[in-house]
Design an enzyme around this catalytic site. Structure first.
Site, mmCIF file in Angstrom:
data_model
loop_
_atom_site.group_PDB
_atom_site.id
_atom_site.type_symbol
_atom_site.label_atom_id
_atom_site.label_comp_id
_atom_site.label_asym_id
_atom_site.label_seq_id
_atom_site.Cartn_x
_atom_site.Cartn_y
_atom_site.Cartn_z
ATOM 1 C CB CYS A 81 -0.885 0.052 1.240
ATOM 2 S SG CYS A 81 -1.959 -1.356 1.469
ATOM 3 C CG ASP A 82 3.087 4.845 -0.839
ATOM 4 O OD1 ASP A 82 4.024 4.415 -0.127
ATOM 5 O OD2 ASP A 82 2.924 6.061 -1.067
ATOM 6 C CD GLN A 83 -3.149 7.890 2.861
ATOM 7 O OE1 GLN A 83 -2.523 8.205 3.864
ATOM 8 N NE2 GLN A 83 -4.395 7.430 2.905
#
Length: 205
Positions: A81-83
């Site tokens: 995941c990344d944001q």
């Protein structure tokens, strides 16, 4: 009692984020968590230099994390995941200190921003699923007095997220409107992930 999750494949979250771990644990998933060694700054710098949209850049980062762990553990189903926080075209990184956190919040107050949140799953050496969510948050035009009190109360946490806030904590007081899945704001689009896991018979349908 029948298990709702299959014994195989093992789930591995390629993240050290306590918020992401808490979301998966609260949803009843059995998983391991391990941080991926990825040069995030280099990926972001390259993406911005090539004018890559933030949605694609977030996917690149999530994919790099999942791939790094999957290379070591190919039989596992690895979740990366990344944001990215994007406000009026500007990309924000995690603040380095309290002064940077203050600058972040001053830049965001009274404005809308996106939390572009990407998730990628790898297994057996290849990417098998991806998704991007983009919750939209509207920050109040908070006073300097409020910022002082908020930063004092949240001093131990403001450098842990790109927005210098915890929406699941006192950071909720910063906002007048929040649009999008709560879990995606915390860094992992949970409902799309659960749907994917059901489709692949990792979870009961």
């Amino acid at each position: 009692m029948k298990a709702i999750q299959a014994a195989e494949p093992r789930l591995v979250l390629a993240s050290a984020s306590s918020a992401r771990r808490a979301v998966l644990a609260a949803a009843g998933l059995n998983f391991e968590a391990t941080a991926a060694a990825v040069d995030e700054a280099a990926i972001k710098e390259s993406a911005q230099a090539e004018a890559i949209p933030p949605e694609d850049a977030a996917l690149m980062l999530a994919d790099a994390k999942a791939a790094a762990i999957a290379r070591r553990d190919p039989d596992a189903l690895v979740i990366g995941c990344d944001q990215l926080l994007v406000c009026e075209g500007r990309w924000f990184d995690k603040p380095a200190d309290a002064a940077a956190a203050r600058a972040h919040l001053q830049a965001l107050r009274g404005r809308k921003h996106l939390l572009v949140t990407a998730i990628v799953c790898h297994r057996h050496g290849r990417r098998i699923w991806q998704h991007v969510a983009s919750p939209r948050l509207t920050m109040r035009a908070v006073s300097d007095e409020f910022l002082d009190a908020y930063l004092d109360a949240e001093a131990a946490h403001v450098t842990h997220s790109v927005g210098a806030y915890r929406i699941e904590g006192p950071g909720a007081q910063l906002f007048s409107k929040v649009e999008g899945e709560h879990a995606a704001i915390l860094g992992i689009p949970l409902l799309p992930l659960l749907d994917f896991l059901r489709q692949h018979r990792v979870l009961l349908g």
